[in-house]
Write an enzyme that holds these catalytic residues in place. Structure first.
Site, PDB file in Angstrom:
ATOM      1  CG  ASP A 103      -2.499 -15.128  16.534  1.00 51.57           C
ATOM      2  OD1 ASP A 103      -1.929 -16.092  15.999  1.00 51.57           O
ATOM      3  OD2 ASP A 103      -3.299 -15.262  17.477  1.00 51.57           O
ATOM      4  CE  LYS A 131       0.141 -16.387  19.760  1.00 53.41           C
ATOM      5  NZ  LYS A 131      -1.177 -16.752  20.352  1.00 53.41           N
ATOM      6  CG  PHE A 152      -5.051 -17.401  25.323  1.00 50.27           C
ATOM      7  CD1 PHE A 152      -5.203 -16.444  26.306  1.00 50.27           C
ATOM      8  CD2 PHE A 152      -5.863 -17.330  24.197  1.00 50.27           C
ATOM      9  CE1 PHE A 152      -6.144 -15.439  26.191  1.00 50.27           C
ATOM     10  CE2 PHE A 152      -6.815 -16.337  24.079  1.00 50.27           C
ATOM     11  CZ  PHE A 152      -6.953 -15.381  25.067  1.00 50.27           C
TER      12      PHE A 152
END
Length: 182
Positions: A103, A131, A152
Site C-alpha cells: 500500500d 495498491k 478499504f
C-alpha cells in the site's frame, strides 16, 4: 461478515489460481538455490504465505516477522514498528518477503532495509495484492498477484480491526462499517 462487504473484487478461485501462478514463477526463478527463506509478514500475509509455501518446490525455510504501520486504524500512521523479529539469521540467504498488500510501501521499505543490513544475499518481494495508488515511498513488489483499487479492502488476510481476515475472497468493506467505529 459477508453483509459488511460492498462488493467482491477477487474470488477465492481467482486467488487460488493466481497463488499457483506465483508459485510457478518462484519455482522457476529460484530453481537450484539452496538458501531460500520465505519471510511472511504477520499477520496479514499468513494466509497467502502458507498457501504459497505449500506450492513451492524449493529448498526453502519459512520465518515470520511482524511489522505494523496501521495499529488498527484505516490508514497508515507513517511510523513503522517491528513487533516480532525473525528467529533465524538471513545473512547470505535469498529472501522472499511474502506480503499481503503493498500500500504505502513504508512497511516494505523498512523491512527490505533491515534485511539488507543483516546481509541477505538477495531480497525479492512477493505480494498477493498491490495498491499503487496508495504508495507514499518508492518501493515495488517483484511478484504481484493482483492490482487492487484504492478502497478499504478486507479478506484473504486483510483486516479491519483484526476482523475479516478469514474471508476467502478480497472485498471492499462498506464505509458505514468503519465510519461508525471512527
Amino acid at each position: 461478515m459477508n453483509n459488511d462487504i460492498e462488493r467482491i473484487i477477487y474470488s477465492k478461485q481467482q486467488i487460488d489460481q493466481r497463488v499457483q501462478e506465483l508459485a510457478d514463477e518462484l519455482n522457476h526463478d529460484y530453481a537450484g538455490k539452496k538458501n531460500v527463506v520465505v519471510v511472511a509478514v504477520l499477520t496479514g500475509a499468513i494466509m497467502f504465505a502458507t498457501d504459497l509455501y505449500k506450492k513451492l518446490d524449493l529448498y526453502a525455510h519459512i520465518d515470520f516477522v511482524d511489522v505494523s504501520s496501521y495499529q488498527g486504524g484505516t490508514s497508515s500512521t507513517g511510523s513503522v514498528k517491528l513487533l516480532h523479529d525473525l528467529k533465524n539469521d538471513i545473512a547470505g540467504k535469498d529472501v522472499i518477503i511474502c506480503e499481503d498488500i503493498v500500500d504505502t510501501g513504508r512497511t516494505l521499505k523498512f523491512l527490505t532495509d533491515l534485511l539488507k543490513d543483516r546481509g541477505a544475499n538477495s531480497i525479492k518481494i512477493c505480494s498477493i495484492f498491490d495498491k499503487p495508488a496508495g504508495r507514499a515511498v518508492d518501493v515495488s513488489a517483484d511478484y504481484v498477484g493482483f492490482d487492487v483499487p484504492n478502497e478499504f479492502l478486507v479478506g484473504y488476510g486483510l483486516d479491519y480491526q483484526g476482523l475479516y481476515r478469514n474471508l476467502p475472497y478480497i472485498g471492499v468493506l462498506k464505509p458505514e462499517v468503519y465510519k461508525r467505529n471512527s
